[in-house]
Enzyme design. Sequence first.
Site, PDB file in Angstrom:
ATOM      1  N   HIS A 186      42.981  38.582  49.354  1.00 21.70           N
ATOM      2  CA  HIS A 186      41.751  39.153  48.807  1.00 21.70           C
ATOM      3  C   HIS A 186      40.583  38.675  49.659  1.00 21.70           C
ATOM      4  CE1 HIS A 186      43.276  39.944  44.427  1.00 21.70           C
ATOM      5  NE2 HIS A 186      44.123  40.369  45.350  1.00 21.70           N
ATOM      6  N   GLU A 196      37.823  37.172  48.938  1.00 25.73           N
ATOM      7  CA  GLU A 196      37.386  35.809  48.653  1.00 25.73           C
ATOM      8  C   GLU A 196      38.300  34.779  49.308  1.00 25.73           C
ATOM      9  OE1 GLU A 196      36.890  38.053  44.620  1.00 25.73           O
ATOM     10  OE2 GLU A 196      38.085  38.255  46.447  1.00 25.73           O
ATOM     11  N   CYS A 245      38.955  38.141  40.527  1.00 20.48           N
ATOM     12  CA  CYS A 245      40.135  38.067  39.671  1.00 20.48           C
ATOM     13  C   CYS A 245      40.466  36.593  39.400  1.00 20.48           C
ATOM     14  CB  CYS A 245      41.318  38.762  40.338  1.00 20.48           C
ATOM     15  SG  CYS A 245      41.977  37.870  41.772  1.00 20.48           S
ATOM     16  N   CYS A 271      41.402  34.407  42.536  1.00 18.70           N
ATOM     17  CA  CYS A 271      40.257  34.024  43.370  1.00 18.70           C
ATOM     18  C   CYS A 271      39.376  32.990  42.671  1.00 18.70           C
ATOM     19  CB  CYS A 271      39.470  35.265  43.768  1.00 18.70           C
ATOM     20  SG  CYS A 271      40.436  36.343  44.860  1.00 18.70           S
TER      21      CYS A 271
END
Length: 169
Positions: A60, A62, A90, A93
């Site tokens: 992701h 992040e 999410c 993260c």
Amino acid sequence: MNNDTTLAPNDEYFMALAMEQAQLAVQQGEVPVGAVVVQQGKVIGCGYNQPISSHDPSAHAEIMALREAAAKLKNYRLPGCQLYVTLEPCSMCIGAMVHARIERLVYGAAEPKAGVVESNVHLLEQPHFNHHVDVQGGVLATQASQILSDFFKQRRLQHKAIKAEANRG
């Protein structure tokens, strides 16, 4: 969660940089989410969604930005750092941010399905975490939402065209 709506002087600037990262994701056919990690007013890590192209479910935006920042500082802890991301994070993260000791999270658009800062669970408000992350949501939210809407609209059109082509053959 910090309910203070006062932005830091550079919040929109750094969110705009995160939006540039989201555009890189679009170019790769990935969901357009971008992130930057900032320390003392300087970007030390950048990332955009790459789970499809990297075959990595943890890639992701992040996580990619945190990895780059940690490598640059040669430390898995990132105290005094802020993370700017175009979409509400999410749970994976958020966990990484807590472990990295991110000081402040700034995000753009809310994520009603998987977001866990304001949309669901309110994960950062749970008392069992051993680190507190300050939060500012809604920075350039309209622009961040538009990038996502445009991406998924285009994707639906592509799928519709593929279906129509398959029905002709």
